[in-house]
Write a protein that holds these residues in place. Structure first.
Motif, PDB file in Angstrom:
ATOM      1  N   ALA A  66      61.210  48.329  27.490  1.00  0.00           N
ATOM      2  CA  ALA A  66      60.830  48.068  26.096  1.00  0.00           C
ATOM      3  C   ALA A  66      62.061  48.075  25.188  1.00  0.00           C
ATOM      4  O   ALA A  66      62.084  47.409  24.174  1.00  0.00           O
ATOM      5  N   GLN A  67      63.075  48.820  25.594  1.00  0.00           N
ATOM      6  CA  GLN A  67      64.240  48.981  24.724  1.00  0.00           C
ATOM      7  C   GLN A  67      65.365  48.000  25.052  1.00  0.00           C
ATOM      8  O   GLN A  67      66.369  47.977  24.368  1.00  0.00           O
ATOM      9  N   SER A  68      65.202  47.229  26.168  1.00  0.00           N
ATOM     10  CA  SER A  68      66.317  46.365  26.555  1.00  0.00           C
ATOM     11  C   SER A  68      66.500  45.238  25.545  1.00  0.00           C
ATOM     12  O   SER A  68      65.562  44.845  24.860  1.00  0.00           O
ATOM     13  N   ALA A  69      67.696  44.728  25.489  1.00  0.00           N
ATOM     14  CA  ALA A  69      68.026  43.690  24.506  1.00  0.00           C
ATOM     15  C   ALA A  69      67.154  42.459  24.746  1.00  0.00           C
ATOM     16  O   ALA A  69      66.762  42.183  25.886  1.00  0.00           O
ATOM     17  N   PRO A  70      66.852  41.702  23.690  1.00  0.00           N
ATOM     18  CA  PRO A  70      66.046  40.493  23.880  1.00  0.00           C
ATOM     19  C   PRO A  70      66.808  39.479  24.742  1.00  0.00           C
ATOM     20  O   PRO A  70      68.029  39.415  24.683  1.00  0.00           O
TER      21      PRO A  70
ATOM     22  N   THR B  28      67.593  30.663   6.802  1.00  0.00           N
ATOM     23  CA  THR B  28      67.591  30.650   8.263  1.00  0.00           C
ATOM     24  C   THR B  28      66.530  31.631   8.732  1.00  0.00           C
ATOM     25  O   THR B  28      66.619  32.834   8.478  1.00  0.00           O
ATOM     26  N   VAL B  29      65.508  31.082   9.377  1.00  0.00           N
ATOM     27  CA  VAL B  29      64.345  31.861   9.765  1.00  0.00           C
ATOM     28  C   VAL B  29      64.499  32.365  11.199  1.00  0.00           C
ATOM     29  O   VAL B  29      65.003  31.647  12.062  1.00  0.00           O
ATOM     30  N   ILE B  30      64.062  33.589  11.450  1.00  0.00           N
ATOM     31  CA  ILE B  30      63.974  34.093  12.823  1.00  0.00           C
ATOM     32  C   ILE B  30      62.614  33.638  13.372  1.00  0.00           C
ATOM     33  O   ILE B  30      61.567  34.136  12.944  1.00  0.00           O
ATOM     34  N   VAL B  31      62.636  32.651  14.263  1.00  0.00           N
ATOM     35  CA  VAL B  31      61.373  32.124  14.819  1.00  0.00           C
ATOM     36  C   VAL B  31      60.742  33.177  15.737  1.00  0.00           C
ATOM     37  O   VAL B  31      59.525  33.383  15.730  1.00  0.00           O
ATOM     38  N   GLY B  32      61.570  33.849  16.515  1.00  0.00           N
ATOM     39  CA  GLY B  32      61.060  34.892  17.403  1.00  0.00           C
ATOM     40  C   GLY B  32      62.123  35.332  18.377  1.00  0.00           C
ATOM     41  O   GLY B  32      63.219  34.770  18.424  1.00  0.00           O
ATOM     42  N   ALA B  33      61.781  36.361  19.153  1.00  0.00           N
ATOM     43  CA  ALA B  33      62.696  36.847  20.191  1.00  0.00           C
ATOM     44  C   ALA B  33      61.940  36.906  21.507  1.00  0.00           C
ATOM     45  O   ALA B  33      60.744  37.243  21.544  1.00  0.00           O
ATOM     46  N   LEU B  34      62.637  36.563  22.567  1.00  0.00           N
ATOM     47  CA  LEU B  34      62.055  36.619  23.909  1.00  0.00           C
ATOM     48  C   LEU B  34      62.322  38.024  24.454  1.00  0.00           C
ATOM     49  O   LEU B  34      63.440  38.351  24.832  1.00  0.00           O
ATOM     50  N   GLU B  35      61.255  38.842  24.451  1.00  0.00           N
ATOM     51  CA  GLU B  35      61.364  40.230  24.930  1.00  0.00           C
ATOM     52  C   GLU B  35      60.650  40.281  26.272  1.00  0.00           C
ATOM     53  O   GLU B  35      59.435  40.094  26.335  1.00  0.00           O
ATOM     54  N   GLY B  36      61.402  40.505  27.358  1.00  0.00           N
ATOM     55  CA  GLY B  36      60.814  40.359  28.690  1.00  0.00           C
ATOM     56  C   GLY B  36      60.439  38.899  28.863  1.00  0.00           C
ATOM     57  O   GLY B  36      61.279  38.027  28.680  1.00  0.00           O
ATOM     58  N   ASN B  37      59.158  38.622  29.142  1.00  0.00           N
ATOM     59  CA  ASN B  37      58.724  37.228  29.275  1.00  0.00           C
ATOM     60  C   ASN B  37      57.867  36.776  28.099  1.00  0.00           C
ATOM     61  O   ASN B  37      57.163  35.787  28.191  1.00  0.00           O
TER      62      ASN B  37
ATOM     63  N   ALA C 154      64.340  18.946  18.150  1.00  0.00           N
ATOM     64  CA  ALA C 154      65.246  19.540  19.141  1.00  0.00           C
ATOM     65  C   ALA C 154      64.601  19.503  20.516  1.00  0.00           C
ATOM     66  O   ALA C 154      63.376  19.404  20.650  1.00  0.00           O
ATOM     67  N   ILE C 155      65.483  19.564  21.543  1.00  0.00           N
ATOM     68  CA  ILE C 155      65.030  19.668  22.930  1.00  0.00           C
ATOM     69  C   ILE C 155      65.965  20.686  23.588  1.00  0.00           C
ATOM     70  O   ILE C 155      67.182  20.496  23.582  1.00  0.00           O
ATOM     71  N   ALA C 156      65.395  21.770  24.113  1.00  0.00           N
ATOM     72  CA  ALA C 156      66.259  22.807  24.695  1.00  0.00           C
ATOM     73  C   ALA C 156      65.449  23.748  25.568  1.00  0.00           C
ATOM     74  O   ALA C 156      64.238  23.896  25.392  1.00  0.00           O
ATOM     75  N   ASP C 157      66.161  24.391  26.499  1.00  0.00           N
ATOM     76  CA  ASP C 157      65.550  25.426  27.339  1.00  0.00           C
ATOM     77  C   ASP C 157      65.676  26.760  26.605  1.00  0.00           C
ATOM     78  O   ASP C 157      66.749  27.362  26.585  1.00  0.00           O
ATOM     79  N   ILE C 158      64.572  27.204  26.013  1.00  0.00           N
ATOM     80  CA  ILE C 158      64.653  28.416  25.190  1.00  0.00           C
ATOM     81  C   ILE C 158      64.262  29.684  25.953  1.00  0.00           C
ATOM     82  O   ILE C 158      64.382  30.777  25.421  1.00  0.00           O
ATOM     83  N   ASP C 159      63.775  29.533  27.205  1.00  0.00           N
ATOM     84  CA  ASP C 159      63.391  30.740  27.958  1.00  0.00           C
ATOM     85  C   ASP C 159      64.183  30.932  29.251  1.00  0.00           C
ATOM     86  O   ASP C 159      63.924  31.867  30.010  1.00  0.00           O
ATOM     87  N   GLY C 160      65.140  30.036  29.509  1.00  0.00           N
ATOM     88  CA  GLY C 160      66.045  30.255  30.631  1.00  0.00           C
ATOM     89  C   GLY C 160      65.484  29.915  31.998  1.00  0.00           C
ATOM     90  O   GLY C 160      66.053  30.311  33.009  1.00  0.00           O
ATOM     91  N   ASP C 161      64.377  29.139  32.053  1.00  0.00           N
ATOM     92  CA  ASP C 161      63.818  28.774  33.363  1.00  0.00           C
ATOM     93  C   ASP C 161      64.377  27.443  33.876  1.00  0.00           C
ATOM     94  O   ASP C 161      63.937  26.947  34.918  1.00  0.00           O
TER      95      ASP C 161
END
Ligand SMILES: [Ca+2]
Ligand SMILES: [Ca+2]
Length: 282
Positions: free
Chosen positions: A18-22, A34-43, A238-245
């Motif tokens: 739970a505490q690991s970096a996003p 500049t808006v923070i759309v979200g953070a990928l925490e775990g999956n 935009a087109i991008a891999d935002i979750d690293g898969d």
């Protein structure tokens, strides 16, 4: 005793998780914030107002970010630091960003992540290309839309790394436009049959299939008596891999009456599904 020990181990590793970096923080750059759309925490993508303390700390400490749009990576930026509540919507969180890059249009996106967000090249095809004009004309005919084909974007990229390019097509009538500051304009529909379509053509088992991500058609023009005026504007920003898969996602920015936002789609093996959305409206 052993059970207690395992229990403790489990509890402490859950806390560590739970505490690991996003894994990633996604930002949306617009003219005034500049808006923070979200953070990928775990999956899991977590909205900016619900971020874990470690995501908050990562943002406060500064994010080395990559800027990207519908042409690929366009440069680097430092983001983060102070976080505050958005000027229009109280669930929105905004932060600072600093970059020497001149942005070709807005909105543009930035991501802080450990992987390359654009692993395969994106190319663009002229809107006047006869093949895509014809494809849109056929799509309109299928929908019994009488307005002429007006292609606003044709982009080509291998989203899912199956060695075959997907073709992304946006069509809009009246035509998609940008304002004097290169910011996406909201175009209202005023006549029956005006439309915007966001389509993806993908080869599956040797055959081209067309998928519709999002479409708007004016069935009944707004006359002031009921409902709201309808905005047609849709744009692949935009087109991008935002979750690293390794698979690239499609960002469809859109405007509505007194609101704006983005829907992000991925290929799920069978079709395109929305994996993340963000918006702000009155
Ligand atoms: Ca592909
Ligand atoms: Ca992905």
């Amino acid at each position: 005793m052993k059970q207690v020990f395992i229990g403790l181990l489990l509890t402490s590793s859950l806390i560590a998780l739970a505490q690991s970096a996003p894994k990633a923080v996604l930002l949306r750059l617009d003219l005034d914030e500049t808006v923070i759309v979200g953070a990928l925490e775990g999956n899991k993508w977590v909205d900016a107002e619900d971020l874990s303390t470690s995501s908050q700390a990562a943002i406060a400490g500064g994010l080395k970010s990559v800027l990207f749009n519908n042409t690929g990576v366009i440069g680097k930026a430092m983001a983060g630091g102070k976080v505050s509540i958005g000027s229009t919507c109280d669930w929105v969180r905004v932060t600072d960003i600093s970059t020497p890059v001149k942005l070709p249009y807005l909105p543009t996106y930035a991501i802080a992540a450990a992987w390359n967000p654009v692993p395969r090249a994106i190319s663009s095809i002229a809107n006047t290309n006869a093949t895509y004009q014809k494809i849109i004309a056929d799509e309109l005919q299928q929908r019994k839309i009488a307005k002429p084909a007006m292609v606003s974007q044709v982009l080509q990229v291998d989203l899912d790394n199956d060695k075959s390019n997907e073709v992304l097509i946006v069509a809009q009538n009246p035509r998609l436009s940008f304002d004097a500051q290169n910011r996406l304009n909201g175009t209202y529909g005023s006549e029956k049959g005006e439309y915007s379509l966001v389509l993806v053509r993908k080869v599956i088992a040797g055959k081209v299939q067309t998928f519709s991500l999002s479409e708007r058609v004016i069935e009944k023009p707004f006359d002031g008596t009921s409902g709201q005026p309808q905005v047609l504007t849709q744009f692949i920003s935009a087109i991008a891999d935002i979750d690293g898969d390794g698979k690239m996602e499609i960002f469809v920015d859109d405007l509505v009456h007194e609101g704006y936002g983005v829907n992000i789609y991925n290929w799920n093996g069978k079709g395109f599904s929305k994996i993340l959305e963000w918006g702000c409206g009155v």
